[in-house]
Design a protein around this motif. Structure first.
Motif, PDB file in Angstrom:
ATOM      1  N   LEU A   1       0.838  -1.195   0.000  1.00  0.00           N
ATOM      2  CA  LEU A   1       0.000   0.000   0.000  1.00  0.00           C
ATOM      3  C   LEU A   1       0.875   1.247   0.000  1.00  0.00           C
ATOM      4  O   LEU A   1       1.867   1.331   0.738  1.00  0.00           O
ATOM      5  N   LEU A   2       0.502   2.221  -0.801  1.00  0.00           N
ATOM      6  CA  LEU A   2       1.268   3.456  -0.944  1.00  0.00           C
ATOM      7  C   LEU A   2       0.367   4.646  -0.624  1.00  0.00           C
ATOM      8  O   LEU A   2      -0.761   4.731  -1.112  1.00  0.00           O
ATOM      9  N   GLY A   3       0.872   5.547   0.199  1.00  0.00           N
ATOM     10  CA  GLY A   3       0.111   6.740   0.554  1.00  0.00           C
ATOM     11  C   GLY A   3       0.478   7.221   1.938  1.00  0.00           C
ATOM     12  O   GLY A   3       1.436   6.728   2.568  1.00  0.00           O
ATOM     13  N   ALA A   4      -0.272   8.204   2.432  1.00  0.00           N
ATOM     14  CA  ALA A   4      -0.030   8.736   3.779  1.00  0.00           C
ATOM     15  C   ALA A   4      -0.241   7.641   4.819  1.00  0.00           C
ATOM     16  O   ALA A   4      -1.171   6.840   4.713  1.00  0.00           O
ATOM     17  N   GLU A   5       0.617   7.626   5.827  1.00  0.00           N
ATOM     18  CA  GLU A   5       0.598   6.534   6.798  1.00  0.00           C
ATOM     19  C   GLU A   5      -0.725   6.462   7.556  1.00  0.00           C
ATOM     20  O   GLU A   5      -1.242   5.366   7.808  1.00  0.00           O
ATOM     21  N   HIS A   6      -1.297   7.614   7.916  1.00  0.00           N
ATOM     22  CA  HIS A   6      -2.535   7.583   8.702  1.00  0.00           C
ATOM     23  C   HIS A   6      -3.714   7.067   7.873  1.00  0.00           C
ATOM     24  O   HIS A   6      -4.716   6.608   8.423  1.00  0.00           O
ATOM     25  N   VAL A   7      -3.576   7.119   6.549  1.00  0.00           N
ATOM     26  CA  VAL A   7      -4.628   6.592   5.682  1.00  0.00           C
ATOM     27  C   VAL A   7      -4.360   5.133   5.340  1.00  0.00           C
ATOM     28  O   VAL A   7      -5.287   4.311   5.256  1.00  0.00           O
ATOM     29  N   VAL A   8      -3.094   4.799   5.169  1.00  0.00           N
ATOM     30  CA  VAL A   8      -2.718   3.454   4.743  1.00  0.00           C
ATOM     31  C   VAL A   8      -2.835   2.444   5.872  1.00  0.00           C
ATOM     32  O   VAL A   8      -3.185   1.271   5.643  1.00  0.00           O
ATOM     33  N   THR A   9      -2.593   2.862   7.120  1.00  0.00           N
ATOM     34  CA  THR A   9      -2.569   1.922   8.249  1.00  0.00           C
ATOM     35  C   THR A   9      -3.872   1.140   8.410  1.00  0.00           C
ATOM     36  O   THR A   9      -3.840  -0.104   8.507  1.00  0.00           O
ATOM     37  N   PRO A  10      -5.034   1.776   8.440  1.00  0.00           N
ATOM     38  CA  PRO A  10      -6.269   0.978   8.571  1.00  0.00           C
ATOM     39  C   PRO A  10      -6.513   0.074   7.367  1.00  0.00           C
ATOM     40  O   PRO A  10      -7.030  -1.045   7.525  1.00  0.00           O
ATOM     41  N   LEU A  11      -6.128   0.524   6.182  1.00  0.00           N
ATOM     42  CA  LEU A  11      -6.295  -0.320   4.993  1.00  0.00           C
ATOM     43  C   LEU A  11      -5.384  -1.541   5.067  1.00  0.00           C
ATOM     44  O   LEU A  11      -5.772  -2.647   4.672  1.00  0.00           O
ATOM     45  N   ARG A  12      -4.176  -1.334   5.586  1.00  0.00           N
ATOM     46  CA  ARG A  12      -3.243  -2.452   5.715  1.00  0.00           C
ATOM     47  C   ARG A  12      -3.771  -3.477   6.716  1.00  0.00           C
ATOM     48  O   ARG A  12      -3.626  -4.693   6.513  1.00  0.00           O
ATOM     49  N   SER A  13      -4.388  -3.003   7.778  1.00  0.00           N
ATOM     50  CA  SER A  13      -4.952  -3.921   8.779  1.00  0.00           C
ATOM     51  C   SER A  13      -6.072  -4.760   8.171  1.00  0.00           C
ATOM     52  O   SER A  13      -6.154  -5.980   8.401  1.00  0.00           O
ATOM     53  N   LYS A  14      -6.936  -4.132   7.395  1.00  0.00           N
ATOM     54  CA  LYS A  14      -8.014  -4.875   6.740  1.00  0.00           C
ATOM     55  C   LYS A  14      -7.457  -5.881   5.739  1.00  0.00           C
ATOM     56  O   LYS A  14      -7.950  -7.012   5.636  1.00  0.00           O
TER      57      LYS A  14
END
Length: 310
Positions: A290-303
């Motif tokens: 996943l590429l992008g801002a960490e605060h946006v990418v973190t929940p997506l990475r968890s899912k």
């Protein structure tokens, strides 16, 4: 008792016989003649010795076993203008030479302008040709006549409709092929001058190395058949990528080729995911990033991680 009397001989009183004197004179004359003949021989052979080459104390060339000696003949015609100025001369040559010098045209024109006379220009042109031939090993020697008859026979068996391109030297070919899904592919072939004894160089737009089995009895038709088998082994991989390209917004690459295994897919503003598909196992879960801002990418990475383990 009688006593022995020693007599003394005066050698100075002895006279040399005429025969002895004559023999000594002949010996002296012969010796003087031999010495004179030796001096004459030295003077006579001196110009010959001077004309002979001096033995070299260093190698006369740097050739090694297996090195090529450039030996090519080309036809060229040089037309001089009425005023005989070399700068205005026109060159006419055979198509092989024209094809060979296509990258050196400006250099040839420069040599033509700078050469003092025609002989100098010929030497300059010869030097340019030697450099050109060394940089193009495939042009050093022309294939034998049977090479062309063999190639035509193989193309007739394969089918001329499968040929997309052939160069003027009849050594570089492009053959088209179609997989079971109707995708078009191109097989690039570089034939050797000893074809079919030597295996050709083959390449194609594939995500894996192109391994071709070749023997001196192989033909272009057999080569094309092997290529079709390779395409079928990758058909599922291309099916997966074609589906991704059709149903997602692809950011990279802008113009995907058949050899590309990566796709960068847009998810939402300033967020994307990079996936790497394995050509041999296209249905397996691809590598994802996943590429992008960490605060946006973190929940997506968890899912994503949660879904991967369910």
């Amino acid at each position: 008792m009688a006593s022995d009397k020693q007599s003394t001989i005066d050698h100075s009183s002895l006279r040399r016989s005429p025969a002895l004197e004559a023999a000594e004179d002949r010996a002296l004359t012969q010796r003087d003649g031999e010495e004179k003949q030796t001096e004459d021989d030295k003077r006579a052979h001196h110009p010959v010795k001077a004309a002979l080459p001096t033995p070299a104390d260093h190698p006369l060339h740097n050739l090694r076993p297996g090195d090529h000696i450039l030996d090519r003949d080309f036809r060229i015609r040089i037309l001089l203008p009425p005023d005989q100025q070399l700068k205005k001369a026109k060159l006419h040559c055979c198509w092989q030479l024209k094809h060979l010098l296509r990258e050196y045209e400006q250099i040839v024109k420069q040599r033509l302008q700078q050469s003092a006379d025609l002989s100098s220009f010929i030497l300059e042109l010869k030097t340019v040709l030697e450099v050109c031939l060394k940089s193009h090993p495939e042009c050093r020697s022309m294939p034998p006549p049977q090479y062309y008859s063999q190639l035509i026979s193989e193309m007739e068996t394969l089918g001329w409709d499968k040929m997309l391109f052939i160069d003027t030297n009849f050594q570089t070919l492009k053959l088209k092929a179609e997989d079971s899904s109707g995708r078009q592919h191109v097989l690039n072939i570089k034939l050797k001058s000893k074809h079919p004894t030597e295996a050709p160089d083959c390449s194609a737009d594939l995500p894996v190395p192109l391994n071709i089995n070749w023997t001196p009895q192989s033909t272009l038709d057999q080569l094309h058949s092997q290529f079709l088998l390779v395409l079928e082994s990758l058909a599922e991989f291309w099916d997966v990528l074609d589906e991704i390209d059709t149903k997602t917004w692809i950011l990279e690459p802008e113009r995907p080729s058949r050899s590309d295994t990566m796709r960068r897919i847009a998810i939402k503003n300033n967020v994307s995911i990079r996936v790497e598909v394995d050509p041999r196992h296209p249905r397996m879960l691809p590598e994802c990033c996943l590429l992008g801002a960490e605060h946006v990418v973190t929940p997506l990475r968890s899912k994503l991680n949660a879904n991967m383990h369910t």
